[in-house]
Design a protein around this motif. Structure first.
Motif, PDB file in Angstrom:
ATOM      1  N   ILE A 120       3.762   6.024   3.364  1.00 51.75           N
ATOM      2  CA  ILE A 120       2.275   5.574   4.244  1.00 51.75           C
ATOM      3  C   ILE A 120       2.401   6.408   5.502  1.00 51.75           C
ATOM      4  O   ILE A 120       1.228   6.955   5.827  1.00 51.75           O
ATOM      5  CB  ILE A 120       2.356   4.081   4.653  1.00 51.75           C
ATOM      6  CG1 ILE A 120       2.186   3.164   3.024  1.00 51.75           C
ATOM      7  CG2 ILE A 120       1.150   3.859   5.571  1.00 51.75           C
ATOM      8  CD1 ILE A 120       2.539   1.926   3.356  1.00 51.75           C
TER       9      ILE A 120
ATOM     10  N   VAL B 123      -5.923   6.279  -2.226  1.00 57.30           N
ATOM     11  CA  VAL B 123      -5.587   5.435  -3.457  1.00 57.30           C
ATOM     12  C   VAL B 123      -4.108   5.578  -3.956  1.00 57.30           C
ATOM     13  O   VAL B 123      -3.662   4.742  -4.348  1.00 57.30           O
ATOM     14  CB  VAL B 123      -6.614   5.930  -4.272  1.00 57.30           C
ATOM     15  CG1 VAL B 123      -6.415   5.227  -5.812  1.00 57.30           C
ATOM     16  CG2 VAL B 123      -7.975   5.935  -3.918  1.00 57.30           C
TER      17      VAL B 123
ATOM     18  N   LEU C  11      -1.520   5.394  -2.371  1.00 57.75           N
ATOM     19  CA  LEU C  11      -1.007   4.180  -1.703  1.00 57.75           C
ATOM     20  C   LEU C  11      -0.800   2.989  -2.294  1.00 57.75           C
ATOM     21  O   LEU C  11       0.091   2.193  -1.740  1.00 57.75           O
ATOM     22  CB  LEU C  11      -1.098   4.227  -0.174  1.00 57.75           C
ATOM     23  CG  LEU C  11      -1.127   5.541   0.646  1.00 57.75           C
ATOM     24  CD1 LEU C  11      -1.544   5.027   2.093  1.00 57.75           C
ATOM     25  CD2 LEU C  11       0.201   6.043   0.837  1.00 57.75           C
ATOM     26  N   PHE C  12      -1.800   2.659  -3.176  1.00 56.60           N
ATOM     27  CA  PHE C  12      -1.829   1.374  -3.677  1.00 56.60           C
ATOM     28  C   PHE C  12      -1.844   1.344  -5.257  1.00 56.60           C
ATOM     29  O   PHE C  12      -2.221   0.183  -5.916  1.00 56.60           O
ATOM     30  CB  PHE C  12      -3.291   0.956  -3.361  1.00 56.60           C
ATOM     31  CG  PHE C  12      -3.503   0.962  -1.699  1.00 56.60           C
ATOM     32  CD1 PHE C  12      -3.228  -0.149  -1.044  1.00 56.60           C
ATOM     33  CD2 PHE C  12      -4.247   2.057  -1.453  1.00 56.60           C
ATOM     34  CE1 PHE C  12      -3.430  -0.063   0.462  1.00 56.60           C
ATOM     35  CE2 PHE C  12      -4.518   1.969   0.125  1.00 56.60           C
ATOM     36  CZ  PHE C  12      -3.914   0.941   0.923  1.00 56.60           C
ATOM     37  N   VAL C  13      -1.320   2.188  -5.920  1.00 57.90           N
ATOM     38  CA  VAL C  13      -1.396   2.306  -7.421  1.00 57.90           C
ATOM     39  C   VAL C  13       0.247   2.822  -7.590  1.00 57.90           C
ATOM     40  O   VAL C  13       1.117   2.776  -6.995  1.00 57.90           O
ATOM     41  CB  VAL C  13      -2.078   3.587  -8.023  1.00 57.90           C
ATOM     42  CG1 VAL C  13      -3.653   3.418  -7.674  1.00 57.90           C
ATOM     43  CG2 VAL C  13      -1.864   4.824  -7.351  1.00 57.90           C
TER      44      VAL C  13
END
Length: 414
Positions: free
Chosen positions: A113, A153, A155-157
């Motif tokens: 992140i 995106v 970071l969230f998959v």
């Protein structure tokens, strides 16, 4: 007018730019170290993606400083330095799922992140600075924008999907720059976009001025004139060359670090001297030809092509640095396959770019037949077939290849 032209031609990197380059040393060191420890193709790919991210931030900032000249915003450059520092510190823990199992990574995904956010913020700083100055940078449009969606995106998959999103973001970034630089219509679209952003800032400033606490004086804020930025080619070439020297410095640090914990014997000494000679030859080629390793000609690379060539050349040197870091400790033994490919694959990429630059620059045919092609073929053959040779002999071979390449300048006159 002529005095201004002479001053522009003699422009060199500023102290601020040289100070900014120091952060790249830290980032290159971390990426090279992570690359040396890579054990899978996925780990190598992540290292390449991280290098591109650092390189693109450096490029966007350097291109902005190139066109801004004395009007370069010092605070913007210093903030970008901080951002690259964050990226460098995050490198060891980016995508912890791809790290070797024996590495202890207690930070989870927080480093990923931090790396991603710092990258996007740094690119945004360069874009905002250029837009405020009313500059439209047509020769490398990525300076004034970044496709942030794939990086955010990711970071969230799931990790497997995130890899492809990073790849998509990088490909989109490069295509945006190459196609934008070659398409005249894209220049007009970029100018319209900059004008639109400035109009938004003007409306925002006018709204703030209407507030009781925001009123300073009854003067309307006017955006600067939109102009197409012209590249300072001498300054750009110098900046690109300095980046190559920085990466060579990191490769030298790898050789020194590899010697610190070893029992010195003749194999280690010979391999280290050969590695040092290899870096000397690459440095001499840089000082002789610049960042594109081909004889100088009257047909230089277009700025967008020069930046692409620079990306490959510097990436190749980082790979060579990782290979040298593994070669010295194994000087008396067989070199690991990955380290052999880092070293000679990096050399092969280096000579591929030299060939492309030579074709564009219309270099003499005998240079191709006697120097460029033999060095390229030798690098590929050593990468593929030299599995059974001891590491110290590979170090000597690696040093001999660019030594022959450099000899063109000594053996051929004119």
């Amino acid at each position: 007018m002529s005095e201004q032209g002479t001053a522009a031609e003699e422009r060199h990197a500023s102290w601020l730019e040289l100070f900014f380059d120091l952060t790249v040393v830290a980032a290159a060191a971390q990426i090279s170290h992570r690359l040396h420890g890579a054990e899978t193709v996925g780990q190598v790919a992540v290292c390449a993606a991280m290098f591109y991210a650092v390189w693109s931030v450096w490029t966007a900032t350097s291109v902005y400083a190139n066109v801004a000249g004395e009007r370069t915003r010092r605070r913007a450059v210093l903030r970008t330095m901080l951002g690259i520092g964050v990226m460098a510190a995050a490198v060891p823990g980016v995508w912890p799922g791809l790290l070797p199992e024996h590495d202890d990574v207690p930070h989870g995904g927080s480093r990923t992140i931090a790396f991603t956010v710092a990258f996007l913020v740094c690119r945004g700083i360069a874009a905002s600075s250029a837009n405020r100055d009313g500059k439209v940078i047509g020769f490398w449009p990525a300076t004034q924008g970044v496709m942030a969606a794939p990086w955010i995106v990711a970071l969230f998959v799931q990790t497997e999907t995130a890899y492809w999103l990073w790849l998509g973001g990088i490909v989109a970034d490069l295509l945006f720059s190459v196609m934008g630089a070659r398409n005249p219509k894209a220049l007009k679209q970029r100018a319209d976009s900059v004008r639109h952003q400035q109009e938004q800032e003007q409306r925002r400033a006018s709204w703030i001025n209407r507030l009781p606490f925001g009123r300073r004086e009854d003067v309307q804020v006017k955006p600067p004139l939109i102009t197409v930025a012209k590249v300072e080619r001498g300054h750009l070439d110098e900046r690109l060359g300095l980046f190559v020297i920085i990466v060579l410095g990191e490769a030298l640090a790898q050789v020194v670090a590899a010697n610190t914990d070893l029992d010195w014997n003749w194999q280690v000494g010979l391999a280290s001297l050969a590695a040092f000679w290899l870096l000397i030859q690459l440095w001499q080629l840089t000082t002789l030809y610049g960042f594109s390793p081909a004889p100088r000609s009257t047909t230089p690379l277009e700025p967008w092509a020069a930046l692409l060539a620079h990306l490959v050349v510097t990436g190749a040197i980082v790979a060579m640095a990782a290979g040298l870091g593994g070669l010295i400790p194994d000087a008396g033994e067989h070199l690991e396959t990955k380290d052999r490919w880092y070293l000679f694959g990096g050399l092969a990429l280096y000579f591929v770019i030299s060939g492309v630059a030579g074709v564009i620059g219309r270099v003499r045919l005998r240079w191709f037949l006697g120097w460029q092609l033999p060095c390229l073929i030798a690098s590929i053959l050593l990468a593929v077939l030299a599995d059974g040779l001891p590491a110290w002999t590979l170090a000597i071979a690696a040093a001999a290849v660019p030594s022959w390449f450099y000899s063109y300048n000594r053996l051929v006159k004119g």
